[in-house]
Design an enzyme around this catalytic site. Structure first.
Site, PDB file in Angstrom:
ATOM      1  N   ILE A   1       0.862  -1.190   0.000  1.00 26.33           N
ATOM      2  CA  ILE A   1       0.000   0.000   0.000  1.00 26.33           C
ATOM      3  C   ILE A   1       0.897   1.238   0.000  1.00 26.33           C
ATOM      4  O   ILE A   1       1.404   1.629   1.037  1.00 26.33           O
ATOM      5  CB  ILE A   1      -0.922   0.010   1.228  1.00 26.33           C
ATOM      6  CG1 ILE A   1      -1.767  -1.270   1.249  1.00 26.33           C
ATOM      7  CG2 ILE A   1      -1.835   1.231   1.177  1.00 26.33           C
ATOM      8  CD1 ILE A   1      -2.557  -1.435   2.523  1.00 26.33           C
ATOM      9  N   PRO A   2       1.083   1.843  -1.187  1.00 24.46           N
ATOM     10  CA  PRO A   2       2.002   2.977  -1.337  1.00 24.46           C
ATOM     11  C   PRO A   2       1.452   4.255  -0.738  1.00 24.46           C
ATOM     12  O   PRO A   2       1.120   5.208  -1.449  1.00 24.46           O
ATOM     13  CB  PRO A   2       2.164   3.090  -2.847  1.00 24.46           C
ATOM     14  CG  PRO A   2       0.856   2.603  -3.396  1.00 24.46           C
ATOM     15  CD  PRO A   2       0.406   1.528  -2.457  1.00 24.46           C
ATOM     16  N   CYS A   3       1.367   4.314   0.571  1.00 26.57           N
ATOM     17  CA  CYS A   3       0.755   5.447   1.243  1.00 26.57           C
ATOM     18  C   CYS A   3       1.592   6.719   1.118  1.00 26.57           C
ATOM     19  O   CYS A   3       1.114   7.803   1.419  1.00 26.57           O
ATOM     20  CB  CYS A   3       0.509   5.117   2.706  1.00 26.57           C
ATOM     21  SG  CYS A   3       1.996   4.692   3.596  1.00 26.57           S
ATOM     22  N   HIS A   4       2.808   6.599   0.629  1.00 26.20           N
ATOM     23  CA  HIS A   4       3.633   7.801   0.455  1.00 26.20           C
ATOM     24  C   HIS A   4       3.164   8.618  -0.734  1.00 26.20           C
ATOM     25  O   HIS A   4       3.610   9.738  -0.920  1.00 26.20           O
ATOM     26  CB  HIS A   4       5.091   7.392   0.279  1.00 26.20           C
ATOM     27  CG  HIS A   4       5.342   6.524  -0.905  1.00 26.20           C
ATOM     28  ND1 HIS A   4       5.160   5.158  -0.873  1.00 26.20           N
ATOM     29  CD2 HIS A   4       5.718   6.824  -2.165  1.00 26.20           C
ATOM     30  CE1 HIS A   4       5.450   4.669  -2.069  1.00 26.20           C
ATOM     31  NE2 HIS A   4       5.779   5.649  -2.883  1.00 26.20           N
ATOM     32  N   ARG A   5       2.231   8.065  -1.528  1.00 22.20           N
ATOM     33  CA  ARG A   5       1.712   8.792  -2.683  1.00 22.20           C
ATOM     34  C   ARG A   5       0.471   9.594  -2.330  1.00 22.20           C
ATOM     35  O   ARG A   5      -0.284  10.003  -3.209  1.00 22.20           O
ATOM     36  CB  ARG A   5       1.403   7.831  -3.823  1.00 22.20           C
ATOM     37  CG  ARG A   5       2.647   7.122  -4.309  1.00 22.20           C
ATOM     38  CD  ARG A   5       2.382   6.293  -5.548  1.00 22.20           C
ATOM     39  NE  ARG A   5       3.558   5.481  -5.845  1.00 22.20           N
ATOM     40  CZ  ARG A   5       3.509   4.200  -6.248  1.00 22.20           C
ATOM     41  NH1 ARG A   5       2.341   3.618  -6.440  1.00 22.20           N
ATOM     42  NH2 ARG A   5       4.606   3.549  -6.483  1.00 22.20           N
TER      43      ARG A   5
END
Length: 104
Positions: A49-53
DNA sequence: CTCTTGACCATGT
DNA sequence: AACATGGCCAAGA
């Protein structure tokens, strides 16, 4: 299906090199931006889950990014080719991703 | 159920 | 620009 799960699913759809705002996710999941932030804080699987995006409405990063702080978040975005306008803010005009549901 | 915690947003001073 | 306040709502103890 919990709201958190919906949030995580949407975040997985964000392509590399693009970002999405909390508000967008909130609208798509039928909740409010605070809950989105809370869900990301509780991100169970940062590898998938690329939450940094996810950034705020002004394109600025989250000070309390849960996996190394906003410096680390910035490093990840830069490595994906995201352009920054300011020290903490990305250029939304270039990098904002608009999910299908929202395009209509 | 009550209470607390939050990676937000808009508005007012 | 900085600071404070209110609204929004889900999850956990």
């Amino acid at each position: 299906m919990s709201v958190f799960s919906k949030v995580y699913r949407l975040v997985q759809n964000i392509p590399k090199g693009k970002v999405v705002t909390y508000g967008q996710i909130a609208r798509l999941t039928g909740t409010n931006p605070r809950v989105v932030g809370y869900a990301l804080h509780r991100n169970p699987d940062p590898k998938n889950i690329p939450c940094h995006r996810v950034v705020d409405k002004n394109g600025r990063l989250a000070l309390n990014y849960a996996f190394g702080g906003w410096r680390e978040q910035k490093r990840k975005l830069l490595s994906e080719g995201v352009k920054f306008k300011t020290g903490m803010g990305v250029d939304l005009n270039l990098c904002l991703f608009i999910p299908r549901r929202q395009r209509g």
